[in-house]
Design a protein around this motif. Structure first.
Motif, PDB file in Angstrom:
ATOM      1  N   ILE A 351     -14.645  -0.195  68.730  1.00  0.00           N
ATOM      2  CA  ILE A 351     -14.599  -1.316  69.674  1.00  0.00           C
ATOM      3  C   ILE A 351     -13.859  -0.930  70.948  1.00  0.00           C
ATOM      4  O   ILE A 351     -14.182  -1.407  72.040  1.00  0.00           O
ATOM      5  N   GLN A 352     -12.871  -0.044  70.832  1.00  0.00           N
ATOM      6  CA  GLN A 352     -12.076   0.351  71.999  1.00  0.00           C
ATOM      7  C   GLN A 352     -12.932   1.037  73.058  1.00  0.00           C
ATOM      8  O   GLN A 352     -12.642   0.949  74.251  1.00  0.00           O
ATOM      9  N   ARG A 353     -13.994   1.689  72.644  1.00  0.00           N
ATOM     10  CA  ARG A 353     -14.868   2.351  73.616  1.00  0.00           C
ATOM     11  C   ARG A 353     -15.568   1.327  74.518  1.00  0.00           C
ATOM     12  O   ARG A 353     -15.875   1.612  75.671  1.00  0.00           O
ATOM     13  N   VAL A 354     -15.803   0.130  73.960  1.00  0.00           N
ATOM     14  CA  VAL A 354     -16.487  -0.919  74.718  1.00  0.00           C
ATOM     15  C   VAL A 354     -15.491  -1.825  75.416  1.00  0.00           C
ATOM     16  O   VAL A 354     -15.654  -2.157  76.599  1.00  0.00           O
ATOM     17  N   SER A 355     -14.421  -2.252  74.662  1.00  0.00           N
ATOM     18  CA  SER A 355     -13.444  -3.206  75.211  1.00  0.00           C
ATOM     19  C   SER A 355     -12.039  -2.860  74.716  1.00  0.00           C
ATOM     20  O   SER A 355     -11.646  -3.257  73.613  1.00  0.00           O
ATOM     21  N   PRO A 356     -11.255  -2.119  75.503  1.00  0.00           N
ATOM     22  CA  PRO A 356      -9.890  -1.759  75.093  1.00  0.00           C
ATOM     23  C   PRO A 356      -8.989  -2.973  74.823  1.00  0.00           C
ATOM     24  O   PRO A 356      -8.177  -2.948  73.902  1.00  0.00           O
ATOM     25  N   VAL A 357      -9.140  -4.030  75.623  1.00  0.00           N
ATOM     26  CA  VAL A 357      -8.266  -5.200  75.444  1.00  0.00           C
ATOM     27  C   VAL A 357      -8.607  -5.942  74.160  1.00  0.00           C
ATOM     28  O   VAL A 357      -7.722  -6.463  73.462  1.00  0.00           O
ATOM     29  N   LEU A 358      -9.884  -6.011  73.799  1.00  0.00           N
ATOM     30  CA  LEU A 358     -10.272  -6.644  72.541  1.00  0.00           C
ATOM     31  C   LEU A 358      -9.778  -5.815  71.352  1.00  0.00           C
ATOM     32  O   LEU A 358      -9.306  -6.370  70.347  1.00  0.00           O
ATOM     33  N   ALA A 359      -9.862  -4.507  71.467  1.00  0.00           N
ATOM     34  CA  ALA A 359      -9.348  -3.628  70.414  1.00  0.00           C
ATOM     35  C   ALA A 359      -7.848  -3.818  70.233  1.00  0.00           C
ATOM     36  O   ALA A 359      -7.334  -3.797  69.109  1.00  0.00           O
ATOM     37  N   MET A 360      -7.132  -4.044  71.350  1.00  0.00           N
ATOM     38  CA  MET A 360      -5.699  -4.270  71.266  1.00  0.00           C
ATOM     39  C   MET A 360      -5.379  -5.553  70.515  1.00  0.00           C
ATOM     40  O   MET A 360      -4.442  -5.624  69.716  1.00  0.00           O
ATOM     41  N   ARG A 361      -6.161  -6.601  70.737  1.00  0.00           N
ATOM     42  CA  ARG A 361      -5.970  -7.867  70.011  1.00  0.00           C
ATOM     43  C   ARG A 361      -6.188  -7.668  68.509  1.00  0.00           C
ATOM     44  O   ARG A 361      -5.468  -8.246  67.690  1.00  0.00           O
ATOM     45  N   LEU A 362      -7.152  -6.850  68.158  1.00  0.00           N
ATOM     46  CA  LEU A 362      -7.412  -6.599  66.733  1.00  0.00           C
ATOM     47  C   LEU A 362      -6.267  -5.808  66.100  1.00  0.00           C
ATOM     48  O   LEU A 362      -5.906  -6.050  64.947  1.00  0.00           O
ATOM     49  N   ARG A 363      -5.721  -4.871  66.845  1.00  0.00           N
ATOM     50  CA  ARG A 363      -4.565  -4.119  66.329  1.00  0.00           C
ATOM     51  C   ARG A 363      -3.391  -5.051  66.066  1.00  0.00           C
ATOM     52  O   ARG A 363      -2.737  -4.988  65.016  1.00  0.00           O
ATOM     53  N   LEU A 364      -3.086  -5.910  67.029  1.00  0.00           N
ATOM     54  CA  LEU A 364      -1.977  -6.853  66.874  1.00  0.00           C
ATOM     55  C   LEU A 364      -2.246  -7.834  65.733  1.00  0.00           C
ATOM     56  O   LEU A 364      -1.325  -8.187  64.972  1.00  0.00           O
ATOM     57  N   ALA A 365      -3.497  -8.268  65.601  1.00  0.00           N
ATOM     58  CA  ALA A 365      -3.843  -9.218  64.536  1.00  0.00           C
ATOM     59  C   ALA A 365      -3.576  -8.615  63.171  1.00  0.00           C
ATOM     60  O   ALA A 365      -3.026  -9.272  62.277  1.00  0.00           O
ATOM     61  N   ARG A 366      -3.945  -7.366  62.995  1.00  0.00           N
ATOM     62  CA  ARG A 366      -3.747  -6.730  61.687  1.00  0.00           C
ATOM     63  C   ARG A 366      -2.278  -6.379  61.448  1.00  0.00           C
ATOM     64  O   ARG A 366      -1.767  -6.524  60.334  1.00  0.00           O
ATOM     65  N   ALA A 367      -1.584  -5.922  62.480  1.00  0.00           N
ATOM     66  CA  ALA A 367      -0.184  -5.514  62.321  1.00  0.00           C
ATOM     67  C   ALA A 367       0.743  -6.700  62.098  1.00  0.00           C
ATOM     68  O   ALA A 367       1.757  -6.582  61.400  1.00  0.00           O
ATOM     69  N   PHE A 368       0.401  -7.873  62.677  1.00  0.00           N
ATOM     70  CA  PHE A 368       1.300  -9.038  62.607  1.00  0.00           C
ATOM     71  C   PHE A 368       0.739 -10.185  61.766  1.00  0.00           C
ATOM     72  O   PHE A 368       1.329 -11.265  61.743  1.00  0.00           O
ATOM     73  N   GLY A 369      -0.366  -9.977  61.088  1.00  0.00           N
ATOM     74  CA  GLY A 369      -0.914 -11.010  60.217  1.00  0.00           C
ATOM     75  C   GLY A 369      -1.335 -12.263  60.955  1.00  0.00           C
ATOM     76  O   GLY A 369      -0.991 -13.377  60.562  1.00  0.00           O
ATOM     77  N   LEU A 370      -2.111 -12.130  62.031  1.00  0.00           N
ATOM     78  CA  LEU A 370      -2.539 -13.274  62.839  1.00  0.00           C
ATOM     79  C   LEU A 370      -3.873 -13.828  62.336  1.00  0.00           C
ATOM     80  O   LEU A 370      -4.718 -13.084  61.825  1.00  0.00           O
ATOM     81  N   THR A 371      -4.060 -15.117  62.515  1.00  0.00           N
ATOM     82  CA  THR A 371      -5.371 -15.712  62.251  1.00  0.00           C
ATOM     83  C   THR A 371      -6.298 -15.408  63.429  1.00  0.00           C
ATOM     84  O   THR A 371      -5.847 -14.955  64.494  1.00  0.00           O
ATOM     85  N   LYS A 372      -7.581 -15.689  63.268  1.00  0.00           N
ATOM     86  CA  LYS A 372      -8.545 -15.385  64.321  1.00  0.00           C
ATOM     87  C   LYS A 372      -8.255 -16.204  65.574  1.00  0.00           C
ATOM     88  O   LYS A 372      -8.283 -15.670  66.701  1.00  0.00           O
ATOM     89  N   LEU A 373      -7.936 -17.476  65.404  1.00  0.00           N
ATOM     90  CA  LEU A 373      -7.632 -18.318  66.562  1.00  0.00           C
ATOM     91  C   LEU A 373      -6.410 -17.803  67.314  1.00  0.00           C
ATOM     92  O   LEU A 373      -6.375 -17.783  68.540  1.00  0.00           O
ATOM     93  N   GLU A 374      -5.387 -17.405  66.551  1.00  0.00           N
ATOM     94  CA  GLU A 374      -4.164 -16.903  67.180  1.00  0.00           C
ATOM     95  C   GLU A 374      -4.431 -15.600  67.928  1.00  0.00           C
ATOM     96  O   GLU A 374      -3.982 -15.420  69.063  1.00  0.00           O
ATOM     97  N   ALA A 375      -5.166 -14.702  67.293  1.00  0.00           N
ATOM     98  CA  ALA A 375      -5.379 -13.384  67.880  1.00  0.00           C
ATOM     99  C   ALA A 375      -6.208 -13.443  69.159  1.00  0.00           C
ATOM    100  O   ALA A 375      -5.918 -12.732  70.141  1.00  0.00           O
ATOM    101  N   LEU A 376      -7.236 -14.293  69.178  1.00  0.00           N
ATOM    102  CA  LEU A 376      -8.144 -14.309  70.330  1.00  0.00           C
ATOM    103  C   LEU A 376      -7.689 -15.239  71.452  1.00  0.00           C
ATOM    104  O   LEU A 376      -8.199 -15.151  72.566  1.00  0.00           O
ATOM    105  N   SER A 377      -6.746 -16.128  71.161  1.00  0.00           N
ATOM    106  CA  SER A 377      -6.320 -17.083  72.191  1.00  0.00           C
ATOM    107  C   SER A 377      -4.935 -16.810  72.762  1.00  0.00           C
ATOM    108  O   SER A 377      -4.544 -17.398  73.770  1.00  0.00           O
ATOM    109  N   MET A 378      -4.151 -15.944  72.146  1.00  0.00           N
ATOM    110  CA  MET A 378      -2.759 -15.745  72.588  1.00  0.00           C
ATOM    111  C   MET A 378      -2.714 -15.025  73.935  1.00  0.00           C
ATOM    112  O   MET A 378      -3.577 -14.204  74.254  1.00  0.00           O
ATOM    113  N   ASN A 379      -1.653 -15.374  74.693  1.00  0.00           N
ATOM    114  CA  ASN A 379      -1.402 -14.729  75.990  1.00  0.00           C
ATOM    115  C   ASN A 379      -0.436 -13.571  75.741  1.00  0.00           C
ATOM    116  O   ASN A 379       0.785 -13.735  75.702  1.00  0.00           O
ATOM    117  N   ILE A 380      -0.972 -12.389  75.554  1.00  0.00           N
ATOM    118  CA  ILE A 380      -0.182 -11.244  75.105  1.00  0.00           C
ATOM    119  C   ILE A 380       0.928 -10.899  76.091  1.00  0.00           C
ATOM    120  O   ILE A 380       2.027 -10.512  75.695  1.00  0.00           O
TER     121      ILE A 380
END
Length: 503
Positions: A351-380
């Motif tokens: 995914i990082q090859r297409v969208s680095p910022v989206l890949a970053m959200r997925l990394r944070l979601a997995r590392a911090f146990g975020l729900t989908k709503l939290e991961a995609l809507s948070m202001n990093i």
């Protein structure tokens, strides 16, 4: 040589000066070693001989000189070497006691011999404790604790005309500290003498003595040494005063002991406000245990995300210093995410090859146990902290309780590296960096298409915890109830004091 001897004795024209006299006599040693040795033995007291490290000359003089034999015998008796002392005493013309008592030197006969040597002015009563302290110190410096204690026990066999000097009291304090550090026994060292020495050195500002005496008076063991081995009775008020002195001098463990004393409601000096103050002081000085305990107290009492963030910051600092309890408690704030780590990381790289910022959200979601709503809507750019994330209120979540802010700590090195990557990616961009990601709906749609293309389910990135689990980590009292057993074990457990009673 004659001039050196005059300086040792002193005269009407020349004032006594031992150092100058020894200097002149040492110059003459090559010419007449035996005579020089006898000169030292006759003109110097046993204490002066010991202080100037001239015992080797005393042994040489003892071969021919009567006074040297008596002084060497006294030296060996003070070193608790009765067999050698008796040997030299038998070679003397002066018979101090019966021959049978010399052949089998018992404790009583040793005391009588030393008293007799004092009576004939071979041994100055005021020098006994100084000689004993000097010899015992030498043995302690060689890590021979048992011999050092044995030498000090000589004091119980002789009548002292003056009280032991500060050097002996300091030596006894050092012996106790050494025994505590290396788990040695204190042998026959009397408790009364230990307490007296700790009192004297504490009054002179020795922090180690203050710490030892303060813990003992509170009834706490010093390492493997029980309190009643160091003091005869407890005194909490005095203990608090001594530990306060240690704490003010920069000893974090002293503040923790004060916290323990003042937080005990059964204690005569119980004071909850003082207990909290002591814990804060220890945490401020960098004690991992204090940071853990203070963090627990703050989290347990918190009802808003700001307070929880403060408590979590303390726990994170404690965990960073290797505190296992703090690590376990921090993990309870991270919701579980299913799926293999290797698989998730491989997808993120795609995914990082297409969208680095989206890949970053997925990394944070997995590392911090975020729900989908939290991961995609948070202001990093806003939620990043040095120790984790502080999510803002989420208006996209329908349930009010679940939409409230929450703090999430970084519980491992991977989570910390994700924070660094996110910080570099988002904080280095301009204020309008959000335009590159689009809205929440656009991010969600982009993610769905990418995952469909790769043929991977989104559950390997996001937590699917129940609403009860998510709500429990937002309110301190609910979290404390869920983690009751862990908190009971973590909150200044007894094993901590047993492991940290050393300086």
């Amino acid at each position: 040589m004659k001039l050196g001897e005059i300086y040792l004795r002193g005269s009407a024209a020349i004032a006594k000066n031992i150092h100058i006299g020894i200097y002149y006599l040492r110059l003459a040693i090559p010419k007449d070693h035996g005579r020089i040795a006898s000169c030292f033995a006759k003109n110097l007291s046993l204490r002066e001989i010991v202080d100037e490290d001239l015992i080797i000359f005393l042994k040489r003089a003892a071969e021919v000189d009567e006074i040297a034999k008596l002084k060497l015998s006294a030296w060996h008796f003070l070193r608790c070497e009765p067999d050698i002392g008796a040997y030299w005493l038998r070679r003397c013309n002066v018979k101090l006691i019966e021959q049978s008592e010399i052949n089998i030197p018992q404790e009583l006969s040793i005391g009588r011999i030393l008293d007799s040597l004092q009576a004939i002015q071979v041994l100055d009563p005021g020098d006994v404790s100084c000689i004993v302290a000097s010899e015992a110190r030498s043995e302690l410096d060689e890590n021979r604790l048992d011999v050092s204690i044995k030498i000090i026990s000589t004091l119980s066999k002789v009548r002292l005309s003056v009280s032991p000097d500060l050097a002996l009291h300091q030596l006894i304090c050092d012996i106790v500290a050494y025994a505590e550090k290396y788990k040695h026994d204190l042998g026959s060292l009397p408790t009364s003498l230990i307490e007296q020495s700790l009192e004297r050195c504490s009054a002179n500002g020795d922090l180690n003595a203050c710490h030892l005496l303060g813990r003992s008076l509170a009834g706490y063991p010093c390492g493997h040494l029980p309190a009643n081995r160091l003091v005869r009775s407890q005194n909490l008020r005095k203990s608090v005063a001594l530990l306060l002195r240690c704490g003010d001098a920069g000893m974090p463990i002293a503040w923790l002991h004060l916290f323990r004393i003042c937080s005990d409601y059964r204690s005569s000096v119980a004071n909850p406000t003082m207990a909290r103050f002591c814990l804060e002081k220890a945490a401020k000085q960098g004690s991992a245990e204090a940071e853990r305990c203070l963090g627990i107290i703050i989290l347990r009492e918190s009802f808003d995300v700001g307070t929880m963030a403060n408590g979590m910051k303390l726990l994170h600092s404690s965990a960073g210093k290797g505190d296992s309890f703090a690590k376990a408690l921090l993990s309870s704030f991270v919701l579980p995410v299913i799926g293999q780590e290797e698989e998730a990381q491989a997808v993120i790289l795609e995914i990082q090859r297409v969208s680095p910022v989206l890949a970053m959200r997925l990394r944070l979601a997995r590392a911090f146990g975020l729900t989908k709503l939290e991961a995609l809507s948070m202001n990093i750019a806003v939620i990043i902290r040095p120790w984790g994330l502080v999510l803002e209120r989420n208006i996209l979540i329908a349930k009010r309780k679940l939409s409230e802010p929450r703090a999430i700590p970084a519980i491992n090195s991977y989570a910390m590296s994700c924070l660094d990557m996110a910080s570099n990616l988002y904080l280095s961009k301009s204020q309008d960096s959000s335009i590159y990601e689009g809205s929440f709906r656009a991010r969600s749609l982009q993610l769905r298409r990418l995952l469909q293309k790769i043929q991977v389910q989104e559950k390997i990135f996001f937590s699917t915890a129940s609403s009860q689990e998510r709500d429990a980590i937002r309110v301190g009292s609910k979290w404390a109830k869920m983690q009751k057993d862990t908190l009971n074990a973590a909150f200044l457990d007894q094993s901590f004091f047993e492991a940290n009673n050393c300086n």
